[in-house]
Design a protein around this motif. Structure first.
Motif, PDB file in Angstrom:
ATOM      1  N   ASP A 287       0.883  -1.029   0.100  1.00 18.42           N
ATOM      2  CA  ASP A 287      -0.067   0.088   0.020  1.00 18.42           C
ATOM      3  C   ASP A 287       0.750   1.205   0.042  1.00 18.42           C
ATOM      4  O   ASP A 287       0.513   2.322  -0.723  1.00 18.42           O
ATOM      5  N   ALA A 288       1.920   1.331   0.780  1.00 24.59           N
ATOM      6  CA  ALA A 288       2.832   2.459   0.775  1.00 24.59           C
ATOM      7  C   ALA A 288       3.477   2.610  -0.608  1.00 24.59           C
ATOM      8  O   ALA A 288       3.472   3.640  -1.228  1.00 24.59           O
ATOM      9  N   GLU A 289       3.653   1.518  -1.686  1.00 26.31           N
ATOM     10  CA  GLU A 289       4.168   1.794  -2.969  1.00 26.31           C
ATOM     11  C   GLU A 289       3.127   2.273  -3.744  1.00 26.31           C
ATOM     12  O   GLU A 289       3.209   3.312  -4.599  1.00 26.31           O
ATOM     13  N   ASP A 290       1.836   1.879  -3.468  1.00 28.41           N
ATOM     14  CA  ASP A 290       0.641   2.491  -4.386  1.00 28.41           C
ATOM     15  C   ASP A 290       0.604   3.986  -4.078  1.00 28.41           C
ATOM     16  O   ASP A 290       0.012   4.900  -4.841  1.00 28.41           O
ATOM     17  N   ALA A 291       0.683   4.152  -2.573  1.00 29.89           N
ATOM     18  CA  ALA A 291       0.572   5.839  -2.376  1.00 29.89           C
ATOM     19  C   ALA A 291       1.810   6.449  -2.957  1.00 29.89           C
ATOM     20  O   ALA A 291       1.391   7.526  -3.360  1.00 29.89           O
ATOM     21  N   LEU A 292       2.847   5.916  -3.093  1.00 31.22           N
ATOM     22  CA  LEU A 292       3.984   6.435  -3.676  1.00 31.22           C
ATOM     23  C   LEU A 292       3.811   6.768  -5.137  1.00 31.22           C
ATOM     24  O   LEU A 292       4.024   7.749  -5.852  1.00 31.22           O
ATOM     25  N   GLN A 293       3.071   5.708  -6.056  1.00 31.59           N
ATOM     26  CA  GLN A 293       2.467   5.838  -7.183  1.00 31.59           C
ATOM     27  C   GLN A 293       1.548   7.091  -7.628  1.00 31.59           C
ATOM     28  O   GLN A 293       1.763   7.803  -8.504  1.00 31.59           O
ATOM     29  N   GLU A 294       0.658   7.035  -6.342  1.00 29.18           N
ATOM     30  CA  GLU A 294      -0.294   8.280  -6.598  1.00 29.18           C
ATOM     31  C   GLU A 294       0.603   9.477  -6.177  1.00 29.18           C
ATOM     32  O   GLU A 294       0.019  10.320  -6.850  1.00 29.18           O
ATOM     33  N   THR A 295       1.294   9.561  -5.518  1.00 29.69           N
ATOM     34  CA  THR A 295       1.989  10.911  -5.166  1.00 29.69           C
ATOM     35  C   THR A 295       3.034  11.339  -6.173  1.00 29.69           C
ATOM     36  O   THR A 295       2.874  12.516  -6.765  1.00 29.69           O
ATOM     37  N   TRP A 296       3.358  10.335  -7.212  1.00 29.82           N
ATOM     38  CA  TRP A 296       4.126  10.796  -8.308  1.00 29.82           C
ATOM     39  C   TRP A 296       3.240  11.317  -9.387  1.00 29.82           C
ATOM     40  O   TRP A 296       3.478  12.280 -10.032  1.00 29.82           O
ATOM     41  N   LEU A 297       2.155  10.557  -9.524  1.00 27.21           N
ATOM     42  CA  LEU A 297       1.095  11.047 -10.403  1.00 27.21           C
ATOM     43  C   LEU A 297       0.738  12.731 -10.579  1.00 27.21           C
ATOM     44  O   LEU A 297       0.632  13.312 -11.368  1.00 27.21           O
ATOM     45  N   ARG A 298       0.416  12.840  -9.047  1.00 29.49           N
ATOM     46  CA  ARG A 298       0.213  14.452  -8.849  1.00 29.49           C
ATOM     47  C   ARG A 298       1.531  15.083  -8.683  1.00 29.49           C
ATOM     48  O   ARG A 298       1.229  16.476  -9.339  1.00 29.49           O
ATOM     49  N   TRP A 299       2.555  14.581  -8.380  1.00 28.85           N
ATOM     50  CA  TRP A 299       3.834  15.702  -8.292  1.00 28.85           C
ATOM     51  C   TRP A 299       4.182  16.095  -9.607  1.00 28.85           C
ATOM     52  O   TRP A 299       4.608  17.265  -9.994  1.00 28.85           O
ATOM     53  N   VAL A 300       3.988  15.377 -10.883  1.00 27.11           N
ATOM     54  CA  VAL A 300       4.495  15.502 -12.243  1.00 27.11           C
ATOM     55  C   VAL A 300       3.647  16.633 -12.838  1.00 27.11           C
ATOM     56  O   VAL A 300       4.137  17.463 -13.719  1.00 27.11           O
ATOM     57  N   LYS A 301       2.618  16.825 -12.111  1.00 25.91           N
ATOM     58  CA  LYS A 301       1.692  17.845 -12.588  1.00 25.91           C
ATOM     59  C   LYS A 301       1.979  19.291 -12.113  1.00 25.91           C
ATOM     60  O   LYS A 301       1.136  20.192 -12.258  1.00 25.91           O
ATOM     61  N   VAL A 302       2.804  19.162 -10.892  1.00 28.75           N
ATOM     62  CA  VAL A 302       3.054  20.381 -10.135  1.00 28.75           C
ATOM     63  C   VAL A 302       3.943  21.352 -10.809  1.00 28.75           C
ATOM     64  O   VAL A 302       4.999  20.906 -11.394  1.00 28.75           O
ATOM     65  N   ASP A 303       3.582  22.687 -10.878  1.00 31.84           N
ATOM     66  CA  ASP A 303       4.916  23.527 -11.410  1.00 31.84           C
ATOM     67  C   ASP A 303       5.781  23.949 -10.467  1.00 31.84           C
ATOM     68  O   ASP A 303       5.747  24.443  -9.423  1.00 31.84           O
ATOM     69  N   LEU A 304       6.911  23.391 -10.510  1.00 29.66           N
ATOM     70  CA  LEU A 304       7.881  23.351  -9.697  1.00 29.66           C
ATOM     71  C   LEU A 304       8.313  24.868  -9.124  1.00 29.66           C
ATOM     72  O   LEU A 304       9.053  24.756  -8.154  1.00 29.66           O
ATOM     73  N   GLY A 305       8.500  25.733 -10.220  1.00 31.06           N
ATOM     74  CA  GLY A 305       8.654  26.936  -9.954  1.00 31.06           C
ATOM     75  C   GLY A 305       7.938  27.659  -9.043  1.00 31.06           C
ATOM     76  O   GLY A 305       8.226  28.605  -8.353  1.00 31.06           O
ATOM     77  N   GLN A 306       6.719  27.027  -8.599  1.00 28.61           N
ATOM     78  CA  GLN A 306       5.893  27.627  -7.479  1.00 28.61           C
ATOM     79  C   GLN A 306       6.050  26.897  -5.998  1.00 28.61           C
ATOM     80  O   GLN A 306       5.430  27.431  -5.350  1.00 28.61           O
TER      81      GLN A 306
END
Length: 313
Positions: free
Chosen positions: A48-67
Motif C-alpha cells: 500500500d505504501a508503494e501504491d501511495a507513492l505511485q499516486e504521489t508521483w502522478l500528482r507531483w509531475v503535474k506540479v509547477d516546480l517553480g511555484q
C-alpha cells in the motif's frame, strides 16, 4: 517530450531529450526512500505504501516546480494525503481480515538498525501501537514525533488548523506513550533474548521458553486466512510456551530458524521442512520477551528476500 516507464515509480515519467530524467523525476527519486518510510509508517503495508507513492508521483509531475518553495515538504504533504486516503480504506478492510493483523515485515539494512530512532519507529511493537490510533492521529503522530515536521506543515497535509494539530499530537503522543515499550533495549540485548528463544524453539524446550518469555508475554500470529494462526492473541508465558511445544509436536515437521533483521530490529526467519514459513519479530524488555509477532501470511512475506531502504531524512 517523450516518456518511459520508470521501474522505481512504476509510472510514465517525462524525459528530456537524450534520455535524461526531467527535474520532477530527479526530485522525486531523491526523496523516494523518505516518502516510502512516511507511507509505510502510516500504513504498515509495503504494497500500500508503494501504491501511495505511485499516486504521489502522478500528482507531483503535474506540479509547477517553480511555484514550490520547499519541494521535500510538498512531496511529504502529497504522500501523507494519499496515505491517509488508503489508511481509511484499509481500516474498513481490516474489519473483514481473518484473525489478527500484523504489519508487513521488511528486511532492512544495518544502517536502519544503527539509527535508534528509525529502528524504534518501524519496530513491530510500535507499529502495532500505531494501529490503535485513528487515521488522522496516526498521520499527525508519525509526521511530528518521527519526522519532526512542523505543525503548520502537518496542518496543510491533514487538512486541519495548526491549533487542532497540536491537540491531536498531544493526544496521540499520550496514547502511544502509555502503550509503547517501557524501554528501548540495545540490538545486542534483543539478539541475546531471541537467540535463547531460538534454541528453545528448535529443541522444543518448554523450560527454556519459560525462562526467556516474560510472564505477561503476548503472542500475535498473522496467517491472513491462508496459513493457520491463532485467531486471537495468546497471553501468558505458560500458554504461549505450551502452545508452541505442543503445536510443533503435533505437526511432526522439521523446524529451523535463522537470525535476520526485520524493520530495523533482530528477528527470526522460520523454515518448515526447508520452506519459508514466516518471520518472528519480538518486543524485548528487561532481557525477556514481552511480545512475539509471527507473520505467516504469504502475501506479507514478499519483502524479506531483499533489503528495503528506509530513512528519516
Amino acid at each position: 517530450m517523450r516518456e518511459r516507464r520508470d521501474a522505481t515509480t512504476g509510472a510514465a515519467e517525462p524525459m528530456a531529450g537524450g534520455g535524461q530524467m526531467g527535474p520532477a523525476t530527479e526530485v522525486f527519486l531523491a526523496h523516494r526512500n523518505l516518502l516510502f518510510t512516511v507511507a509505510y509508517e502510516m500504513l504498515g503495508s509495503a504494497a500500500d505504501a508503494e501504491d501511495a507513492l505511485q499516486e504521489t508521483w502522478l500528482r507531483w509531475v503535474k506540479v509547477d516546480l517553480g511555484q514550490v518553495s520547499d519541494q521535500r515538504a510538498y512531496l511529504i504533504r502529497i504522500a501523507t494525503r494519499r496515505s491517509l486516503d488508503r489508511l481509511r480504506t484499509m481500516r474498513r478492510l481490516k474489519e473483514d481480515y481473518v484473525g489478527s493483523w500484523l504489519p508487513e515485515p521488511l528486511l532492512t539494512a544495518p544502517d536502519v538498525a544503527e539509527d535508534v530512532e528509525l529502528a524504534e519507529s518501524v519496530s513491530m511493537a510500535l507499529m502495532l501501537v500505531l494501529e490503535t490510533l485513528s487515521p488522522t492521529e496516526r498521520a499527525v503522530f508519525v509526521l511530528r514525533e518521527v519526522f519532526a515536521i512542523g505543525y503548520e506543515e502537518i496542518a496543510a497535509a491533514v487538512g486541519k488548523t495548526p491549533g487542532t494539530v497540536r491537540q491531536i499530537a498531544h493526544r496521540a503522543r499520550r496514547h502511544v506513550d502509555a502503550r509503547r515499550p517501557r524501554e528501548v533495549v540495545s540490538p545486542g540485548q534483543a539478539r541475546a533474548a531471541l537467540e535463547s528463544f531460538r534454541r528453545a524453539l528448535e529443541t522444543r524446550d518448554l523450560q527454556g521458553l519459560l525462562d526467556v518469555l516474560a510472564p505477561e508475554v503476548v503472542l500475535v500470529s498473522d496467517g491472513g486466512g491462508v496459513k493457520q494462526a491463532a485467531p486471537q492473541p495468546i497471553i501468558g508465558a505458560g500458554k504461549v510456551a505450551r502452545m508452541i511445544v505442543s503445536g510443533l509436536g503435533k505437526a511432526q515437521v522439521t523446524l529451523t530458524s535463522e537470525p535476520t533483521v526485520v524493520n530495523g530490529n533482530p528477528a527470526l526467519l522460520l523454515r518448515v521442512d526447508g520452506e519459508i514459513d514466516g518471520v518472528i519479530a519480538a518486543r524485548v524488555e528487561d532481557a525477556r520477551i514481552t511480545g512475539l509477532y509471527y507473520v505467516r501470511n504469504p502475501d506479507k512475506l514478499t519483502r524479506i528476500a531483499s533489503e528495503t531502504p528506509l530513512t528519516l531524512r
